[in-house]
Design a protein around this motif. Structure first.
Motif, PDB file in Angstrom:
ATOM      1  N   GLU A  87      -4.222   5.519   8.802  1.00 59.31           N
ATOM      2  CA  GLU A  87      -5.536   6.773   7.862  1.00 59.31           C
ATOM      3  C   GLU A  87      -4.870   7.243   6.596  1.00 59.31           C
ATOM      4  O   GLU A  87      -4.185   7.257   6.703  1.00 59.31           O
ATOM      5  CB  GLU A  87      -5.745   8.078   9.353  1.00 59.31           C
ATOM      6  N   SER A  88      -5.705   7.460   5.999  1.00 59.03           N
ATOM      7  CA  SER A  88      -6.112   7.725   4.180  1.00 59.03           C
ATOM      8  C   SER A  88      -7.267   8.696   4.935  1.00 59.03           C
ATOM      9  O   SER A  88      -8.106   8.645   4.728  1.00 59.03           O
ATOM     10  CB  SER A  88      -5.537   6.532   3.737  1.00 59.03           C
ATOM     11  N   GLY A  89      -6.777   9.333   3.529  1.00 63.47           N
ATOM     12  CA  GLY A  89      -7.851  10.154   2.513  1.00 63.47           C
ATOM     13  C   GLY A  89      -8.359  11.662   3.202  1.00 63.47           C
ATOM     14  O   GLY A  89      -9.135  12.025   2.532  1.00 63.47           O
ATOM     15  N   GLY A  90      -7.268  12.397   3.870  1.00 57.55           N
ATOM     16  CA  GLY A  90      -7.051  12.854   3.876  1.00 57.55           C
ATOM     17  C   GLY A  90      -7.230  13.960   2.542  1.00 57.55           C
ATOM     18  O   GLY A  90      -6.308  14.015   1.854  1.00 57.55           O
ATOM     19  N   GLY A  91      -6.880  15.440   3.234  1.00 59.64           N
ATOM     20  CA  GLY A  91      -6.709  16.397   2.112  1.00 59.64           C
ATOM     21  C   GLY A  91      -6.954  17.656   2.364  1.00 59.64           C
ATOM     22  O   GLY A  91      -7.461  18.145   3.117  1.00 59.64           O
ATOM     23  N   GLU A  92      -7.352  18.512   0.736  1.00 58.89           N
ATOM     24  CA  GLU A  92      -7.223  19.719   1.060  1.00 58.89           C
ATOM     25  C   GLU A  92      -8.665  19.859   0.604  1.00 58.89           C
ATOM     26  O   GLU A  92      -8.906  19.557  -0.727  1.00 58.89           O
ATOM     27  CB  GLU A  92      -6.146  20.829   0.849  1.00 58.89           C
ATOM     28  N   VAL A  93      -9.746  20.964   0.732  1.00 52.43           N
ATOM     29  CA  VAL A  93     -11.092  20.820   0.140  1.00 52.43           C
ATOM     30  C   VAL A  93     -11.848  22.114   0.330  1.00 52.43           C
ATOM     31  O   VAL A  93     -11.210  22.897   1.616  1.00 52.43           O
ATOM     32  CB  VAL A  93     -12.097  19.685   0.216  1.00 52.43           C
ATOM     33  N   GLN A  94     -12.646  22.746  -0.357  1.00 50.14           N
ATOM     34  CA  GLN A  94     -12.922  23.934   0.136  1.00 50.14           C
ATOM     35  C   GLN A  94     -13.572  23.876   1.276  1.00 50.14           C
ATOM     36  O   GLN A  94     -14.619  22.817   1.039  1.00 50.14           O
ATOM     37  CB  GLN A  94     -13.548  24.617  -1.272  1.00 50.14           C
ATOM     38  N   ALA A  95     -14.007  25.083   1.689  1.00 48.09           N
ATOM     39  CA  ALA A  95     -15.794  24.847   2.687  1.00 48.09           C
ATOM     40  C   ALA A  95     -16.947  24.620   1.477  1.00 48.09           C
ATOM     41  O   ALA A  95     -17.385  25.341   0.797  1.00 48.09           O
ATOM     42  CB  ALA A  95     -16.128  26.435   2.651  1.00 48.09           C
ATOM     43  N   GLY A  96     -17.927  23.770   2.657  1.00 45.43           N
ATOM     44  CA  GLY A  96     -18.757  23.527   1.668  1.00 45.43           C
ATOM     45  C   GLY A  96     -18.892  22.147   0.750  1.00 45.43           C
ATOM     46  O   GLY A  96     -19.666  21.094   0.769  1.00 45.43           O
ATOM     47  N   GLY A  97     -17.335  21.292   1.279  1.00 41.96           N
ATOM     48  CA  GLY A  97     -17.505  20.155   0.194  1.00 41.96           C
ATOM     49  C   GLY A  97     -17.073  19.008   0.863  1.00 41.96           C
ATOM     50  O   GLY A  97     -17.603  19.080   2.645  1.00 41.96           O
ATOM     51  N   SER A  98     -16.727  18.008   0.384  1.00 41.44           N
ATOM     52  CA  SER A  98     -16.413  16.495   1.420  1.00 41.44           C
ATOM     53  C   SER A  98     -15.050  15.511   1.279  1.00 41.44           C
ATOM     54  O   SER A  98     -14.469  16.161   0.667  1.00 41.44           O
ATOM     55  CB  SER A  98     -18.056  15.792   0.758  1.00 41.44           C
ATOM     56  N   LEU A  99     -15.039  15.604   1.929  1.00 39.84           N
ATOM     57  CA  LEU A  99     -14.143  13.917   2.070  1.00 39.84           C
ATOM     58  C   LEU A  99     -14.627  12.966   2.897  1.00 39.84           C
ATOM     59  O   LEU A  99     -15.113  13.198   4.294  1.00 39.84           O
ATOM     60  CB  LEU A  99     -13.313  14.380   2.880  1.00 39.84           C
ATOM     61  N   ARG A 100     -14.113  11.406   3.026  1.00 36.04           N
ATOM     62  CA  ARG A 100     -14.322   9.973   3.444  1.00 36.04           C
ATOM     63  C   ARG A 100     -12.735   9.769   3.926  1.00 36.04           C
ATOM     64  O   ARG A 100     -12.190   9.999   2.907  1.00 36.04           O
ATOM     65  CB  ARG A 100     -14.766   9.522   3.113  1.00 36.04           C
ATOM     66  N   LEU A 101     -12.171   9.811   5.286  1.00 33.82           N
ATOM     67  CA  LEU A 101     -11.390   9.488   6.166  1.00 33.82           C
ATOM     68  C   LEU A 101     -11.478   8.207   6.471  1.00 33.82           C
ATOM     69  O   LEU A 101     -12.408   7.402   6.158  1.00 33.82           O
ATOM     70  CB  LEU A 101     -10.781  10.207   7.125  1.00 33.82           C
ATOM     71  N   SER A 102     -10.587   7.371   5.591  1.00 30.95           N
ATOM     72  CA  SER A 102     -10.451   5.490   6.253  1.00 30.95           C
ATOM     73  C   SER A 102      -9.760   5.194   6.740  1.00 30.95           C
ATOM     74  O   SER A 102      -8.707   6.091   7.509  1.00 30.95           O
ATOM     75  CB  SER A 102     -10.567   4.818   5.148  1.00 30.95           C
ATOM     76  N   CYS A 103      -9.667   4.435   7.802  1.00 33.92           N
ATOM     77  CA  CYS A 103      -8.738   3.776   9.017  1.00 33.92           C
ATOM     78  C   CYS A 103      -8.240   1.886   9.040  1.00 33.92           C
ATOM     79  O   CYS A 103      -9.595   1.651   9.285  1.00 33.92           O
ATOM     80  CB  CYS A 103      -9.209   4.884   9.971  1.00 33.92           C
ATOM     81  N   ALA A 104      -7.756   1.674   8.706  1.00 30.88           N
ATOM     82  CA  ALA A 104      -7.078   1.021   7.953  1.00 30.88           C
ATOM     83  C   ALA A 104      -6.283  -0.299   9.710  1.00 30.88           C
ATOM     84  O   ALA A 104      -5.974   0.446   9.845  1.00 30.88           O
ATOM     85  CB  ALA A 104      -6.614  -0.242   7.141  1.00 30.88           C
ATOM     86  N   ALA A 105      -7.267  -1.459   9.547  1.00 24.87           N
ATOM     87  CA  ALA A 105      -6.380  -2.042  11.078  1.00 24.87           C
ATOM     88  C   ALA A 105      -6.104  -3.432  10.740  1.00 24.87           C
ATOM     89  O   ALA A 105      -6.934  -3.907  10.021  1.00 24.87           O
ATOM     90  CB  ALA A 105      -8.362  -2.410  12.536  1.00 24.87           C
ATOM     91  N   SER A 106      -4.855  -3.909  11.530  1.00 21.63           N
ATOM     92  CA  SER A 106      -4.250  -4.596  10.966  1.00 21.63           C
ATOM     93  C   SER A 106      -4.827  -5.649  12.211  1.00 21.63           C
ATOM     94  O   SER A 106      -5.548  -5.339  12.936  1.00 21.63           O
ATOM     95  CB  SER A 106      -3.250  -4.339  11.106  1.00 21.63           C
ATOM     96  N   GLY A 107      -5.101  -7.204  11.993  1.00 24.14           N
ATOM     97  CA  GLY A 107      -5.253  -7.755  13.098  1.00 24.14           C
ATOM     98  C   GLY A 107      -6.290  -8.635  12.838  1.00 24.14           C
ATOM     99  O   GLY A 107      -7.397  -8.095  11.931  1.00 24.14           O
ATOM    100  N   ARG A 108      -6.859  -9.488  14.072  1.00 23.10           N
ATOM    101  CA  ARG A 108      -8.145 -10.428  13.569  1.00 23.10           C
ATOM    102  C   ARG A 108      -9.019  -9.885  14.140  1.00 23.10           C
ATOM    103  O   ARG A 108     -10.326 -10.683  14.430  1.00 23.10           O
ATOM    104  CB  ARG A 108      -7.307 -11.022  13.625  1.00 23.10           C
ATOM    105  N   THR A 109      -8.638  -9.359  15.720  1.00 22.92           N
ATOM    106  CA  THR A 109      -9.215  -8.550  16.710  1.00 22.92           C
ATOM    107  C   THR A 109      -9.634  -7.472  16.470  1.00 22.92           C
ATOM    108  O   THR A 109     -10.295  -6.745  17.482  1.00 22.92           O
ATOM    109  CB  THR A 109      -8.781  -8.659  17.782  1.00 22.92           C
TER     110      THR A 109
END
Length: 127
Positions: free
Chosen positions: A6-28
């Motif tokens: 996972e990546s993309g976490g952090g600190e944000v003020q109320a009302g704000g936005s974040l986008r988390l990503s989750c990169a997976a290994s493998g071909r399936t």
């Protein structure tokens, strides 16, 4: 074996936005349903959102419905969680997970139905 980062976490003020990503290994990657969970200090891990293998169906916890959007890119082996209108109550470590089990999307609300987990990313929402 699937590894999730996972990546993309952090600190944000109320009302704000974040986008988390989750990169997976493998071909399936496309053979797994994917989910996001979160765990706040002193609380149990709770379901946030799930997405079907194709990405055509999604399922959300009531607490995030209308504010969070789960999506996936099977060509890029990545699942996302777009979060808007964040609240202090959204503060938690967010985990992505992969599930081989098949069924209605509601089964993906349960941690026991997942086979692989990421290490988590911290999201902190300040008031």
């Amino acid at each position: 074996q699937v590894q999730l980062v996972e990546s993309g976490g952090g600190e944000v003020q109320a009302g704000g936005s974040l986008r988390l990503s989750c990169a997976a290994s493998g071909r399936t990657f496309s053979s797994y349903a994917m989910g996001w969970f979160r765990q706040a200090p002193g609380k149990e891990r709770e379901f946030v959102a799930a997405i079907s293998r194709s990405g055509g169906s999604t399922y959300y916890a009531d607490s995030v419905k209308g504010r969070f959007t789960i999506s996936r890119d099977n060509a890029g082996n990545t699942v996302y969680l777009q979060m808007i209108s964040l609240k202090p109550g959204d503060t938690a470590v967010y985990y992505c997970a992969a599930a081989r089990a098949s069924g209605t999307l509601m089964i993906y609300a349960y941690t026991a139905n997942y086979d692989y987990w990421g290490q988590g990313t911290q999201v902190t929402v300040s008031s």
